[in-house]
Design a protein around this motif. Sequence first.
Motif, PDB file in Angstrom:
ATOM      1  N   PRO A 150      14.283  57.775 -13.625  1.00 27.13           N
ATOM      2  CA  PRO A 150      15.640  58.156 -14.029  1.00 27.13           C
ATOM      3  C   PRO A 150      16.234  57.313 -15.144  1.00 27.13           C
ATOM      4  O   PRO A 150      17.236  57.711 -15.746  1.00 27.13           O
ATOM      5  N   HIS A 151      15.636  56.165 -15.438  1.00 20.71           N
ATOM      6  CA  HIS A 151      16.206  55.294 -16.471  1.00 20.71           C
ATOM      7  C   HIS A 151      15.177  54.890 -17.531  1.00 20.71           C
ATOM      8  O   HIS A 151      15.392  55.078 -18.725  1.00 20.71           O
TER       9      HIS A 151
ATOM     10  N   ASP B  46      16.079  56.247  -6.718  1.00 23.80           N
ATOM     11  CA  ASP B  46      16.994  55.659  -7.700  1.00 23.80           C
ATOM     12  C   ASP B  46      16.114  54.907  -8.692  1.00 23.80           C
ATOM     13  O   ASP B  46      14.893  55.098  -8.703  1.00 23.80           O
ATOM     14  N   HIS B  47      16.696  54.040  -9.530  1.00 25.75           N
ATOM     15  CA  HIS B  47      15.894  53.412 -10.573  1.00 25.75           C
ATOM     16  C   HIS B  47      14.988  52.299 -10.054  1.00 25.75           C
ATOM     17  O   HIS B  47      14.130  51.800 -10.785  1.00 25.75           O
ATOM     18  N   GLN B  48      15.133  51.930  -8.757  1.00 20.11           N
ATOM     19  CA  GLN B  48      14.304  50.866  -8.198  1.00 20.11           C
ATOM     20  C   GLN B  48      13.366  51.333  -7.089  1.00 20.11           C
ATOM     21  O   GLN B  48      12.405  50.632  -6.773  1.00 20.11           O
ATOM     22  N   ASP B  49      13.616  52.494  -6.501  1.00 21.75           N
ATOM     23  CA  ASP B  49      12.862  52.929  -5.326  1.00 21.75           C
ATOM     24  C   ASP B  49      12.105  54.223  -5.590  1.00 21.75           C
ATOM     25  O   ASP B  49      12.707  55.233  -5.974  1.00 21.75           O
ATOM     26  N   LEU B  50      10.812  54.172  -5.348  1.00 19.50           N
ATOM     27  CA  LEU B  50       9.939  55.331  -5.515  1.00 19.50           C
ATOM     28  C   LEU B  50       9.381  55.728  -4.151  1.00 19.50           C
ATOM     29  O   LEU B  50       8.732  54.926  -3.464  1.00 19.50           O
ATOM     30  N   ARG B  51       9.643  56.967  -3.762  1.00 19.45           N
ATOM     31  CA  ARG B  51       9.106  57.502  -2.502  1.00 19.45           C
ATOM     32  C   ARG B  51       7.727  58.093  -2.786  1.00 19.45           C
ATOM     33  O   ARG B  51       7.569  58.943  -3.673  1.00 19.45           O
ATOM     34  N   VAL B  52       6.737  57.638  -2.017  1.00 19.56           N
ATOM     35  CA  VAL B  52       5.344  58.032  -2.226  1.00 19.56           C
ATOM     36  C   VAL B  52       4.808  58.651  -0.934  1.00 19.56           C
ATOM     37  O   VAL B  52       4.857  58.021   0.131  1.00 19.56           O
ATOM     38  N   LEU B  53       4.326  59.873  -1.017  1.00 21.73           N
ATOM     39  CA  LEU B  53       3.673  60.535   0.110  1.00 21.73           C
ATOM     40  C   LEU B  53       2.173  60.557  -0.171  1.00 21.73           C
ATOM     41  O   LEU B  53       1.743  61.039  -1.228  1.00 21.73           O
ATOM     42  N   MET B  54       1.402  60.021   0.779  1.00 16.88           N
ATOM     43  CA  MET B  54      -0.040  59.881   0.590  1.00 16.88           C
ATOM     44  C   MET B  54      -0.813  60.520   1.732  1.00 16.88           C
ATOM     45  O   MET B  54      -0.339  60.560   2.877  1.00 16.88           O
ATOM     46  N   ALA B  55      -2.000  60.999   1.440  1.00 17.56           N
ATOM     47  CA  ALA B  55      -2.913  61.412   2.498  1.00 17.56           C
ATOM     48  C   ALA B  55      -3.366  60.164   3.254  1.00 17.56           C
ATOM     49  O   ALA B  55      -3.329  59.054   2.714  1.00 17.56           O
ATOM     50  N   PRO B  56      -3.785  60.315   4.502  1.00 19.72           N
ATOM     51  CA  PRO B  56      -4.363  59.161   5.205  1.00 19.72           C
ATOM     52  C   PRO B  56      -5.582  58.640   4.438  1.00 19.72           C
ATOM     53  O   PRO B  56      -6.165  59.347   3.614  1.00 19.72           O
ATOM     54  N   PRO B  57      -5.983  57.405   4.704  1.00 18.21           N
ATOM     55  CA  PRO B  57      -7.157  56.872   3.980  1.00 18.21           C
ATOM     56  C   PRO B  57      -8.434  57.669   4.221  1.00 18.21           C
ATOM     57  O   PRO B  57      -9.276  57.786   3.331  1.00 18.21           O
ATOM     58  N   ASP B  58      -8.581  58.220   5.430  1.00 19.98           N
ATOM     59  CA  ASP B  58      -9.792  58.974   5.750  1.00 19.98           C
ATOM     60  C   ASP B  58      -9.485  59.951   6.880  1.00 19.98           C
ATOM     61  O   ASP B  58      -8.374  59.975   7.415  1.00 19.98           O
ATOM     62  N   ASP B  59     -10.475  60.768   7.234  1.00 23.80           N
ATOM     63  CA  ASP B  59     -10.280  61.743   8.313  1.00 23.80           C
ATOM     64  C   ASP B  59     -11.231  61.499   9.486  1.00 23.80           C
ATOM     65  O   ASP B  59     -11.582  62.428  10.209  1.00 23.80           O
ATOM     66  N   TRP B  60     -11.620  60.234   9.676  1.00 19.25           N
ATOM     67  CA  TRP B  60     -12.513  59.903  10.777  1.00 19.25           C
ATOM     68  C   TRP B  60     -11.853  60.254  12.108  1.00 19.25           C
ATOM     69  O   TRP B  60     -10.833  59.693  12.482  1.00 19.25           O
TER      70      TRP B  60
ATOM     71  N   VAL C  61       4.254  58.194   4.455  1.00 19.56           N
ATOM     72  CA  VAL C  61       5.287  58.105   3.430  1.00 19.56           C
ATOM     73  C   VAL C  61       5.775  56.663   3.351  1.00 19.56           C
ATOM     74  O   VAL C  61       5.961  55.998   4.377  1.00 19.56           O
ATOM     75  N   ALA C  62       5.944  56.177   2.136  1.00 20.14           N
ATOM     76  CA  ALA C  62       6.427  54.824   1.905  1.00 20.14           C
ATOM     77  C   ALA C  62       7.428  54.850   0.762  1.00 20.14           C
ATOM     78  O   ALA C  62       7.328  55.685  -0.145  1.00 20.14           O
ATOM     79  N   VAL C  63       8.386  53.943   0.812  1.00 19.97           N
ATOM     80  CA  VAL C  63       9.313  53.751  -0.301  1.00 19.97           C
ATOM     81  C   VAL C  63       8.995  52.404  -0.926  1.00 19.97           C
ATOM     82  O   VAL C  63       9.110  51.360  -0.276  1.00 19.97           O
ATOM     83  N   VAL C  64       8.559  52.443  -2.175  1.00 25.49           N
ATOM     84  CA  VAL C  64       8.172  51.227  -2.891  1.00 25.49           C
ATOM     85  C   VAL C  64       9.344  50.770  -3.738  1.00 25.49           C
ATOM     86  O   VAL C  64       9.863  51.538  -4.558  1.00 25.49           O
ATOM     87  N   HIS C  65       9.741  49.535  -3.542  1.00 24.14           N
ATOM     88  CA  HIS C  65      10.888  48.969  -4.266  1.00 24.14           C
ATOM     89  C   HIS C  65      10.400  47.981  -5.314  1.00 24.14           C
ATOM     90  O   HIS C  65       9.613  47.077  -5.026  1.00 24.14           O
ATOM     91  N   ARG C  66      10.873  48.165  -6.543  1.00 22.44           N
ATOM     92  CA  ARG C  66      10.632  47.203  -7.610  1.00 22.44           C
ATOM     93  C   ARG C  66      11.917  47.093  -8.425  1.00 22.44           C
ATOM     94  O   ARG C  66      12.538  48.109  -8.771  1.00 22.44           O
ATOM     95  N   ALA C  67      12.306  45.876  -8.746  1.00 20.82           N
ATOM     96  CA  ALA C  67      13.547  45.674  -9.503  1.00 20.82           C
ATOM     97  C   ALA C  67      13.450  46.274 -10.895  1.00 20.82           C
ATOM     98  O   ALA C  67      14.425  46.818 -11.417  1.00 20.82           O
ATOM     99  N   ASP C  68      12.265  46.186 -11.503  1.00 21.48           N
ATOM    100  CA  ASP C  68      12.082  46.691 -12.865  1.00 21.48           C
ATOM    101  C   ASP C  68      10.703  47.338 -12.957  1.00 21.48           C
ATOM    102  O   ASP C  68       9.691  46.652 -13.109  1.00 21.48           O
TER     103      ASP C  68
END
Length: 202
Positions: free
Chosen positions: A77-78, A130-144, A155-162
């Motif tokens: 967004p920025h 927002d400009h610091q938080d990225l929501r990431v939806l991922m498949a599981p690592p494997d299907d064992w 789902v995870a929200v990754v926060h980075r200041a910049d």
Amino acid sequence: MTPAPPTGRDGCDDDPFAAIGDPHLAVTDRRRALLAVAGAHEYDEAKTVGVLDVTAGPRRRLLLTSQFPVHAMAFHPHHPLLAVGTGAYDGGYHFEGELLLLHLETGTVRSLIGPDFGFGRQVLALEWLDHQDLRVLMAPPDDWKDDAAHREGHVAVVHRADWSAVAAKSLTSRDLAGPRVPAPRPDHREAARESVARLTAS
């Protein structure tokens, strides 16, 4: 995964979608008047991303080729950044992939998922909260012993200041830890083709 240099009006722009292929996914940045399109060429999956300036007719600015099929894209967004989620099931066990960050001015690309994940992670959806938080939806690592792995994810929200300063391979397992949730795999091709058709018609 090095993008082609930005194109000027040098003949490539006679058909700026030619190098991208059949559109599978398209996202718009209205503030910057940009369109990102992930496309596939014959007998391949959507591994090519083109970023186009649509201010006065589509003009291709950047071209990126991914190792894996592209499932998600989101403009920051920025900052002049495009997050690109890729990945695939290897056919026998792992869901592998990358989270790429493309700088829209320099054309540089960083693969963000670090060595905690030997095969990376298949990224299915992305959303800037927002400009610091990225929501990431991922498949599981494997299907064992996990048939639901093809219908669910984490789902995870990754926060980075910049985000413009985020280093390659810097996202850890702690960054990407999150709850198990339903994770549909929608087909975006019809909507992407309509977006491109409207743009070329205008």
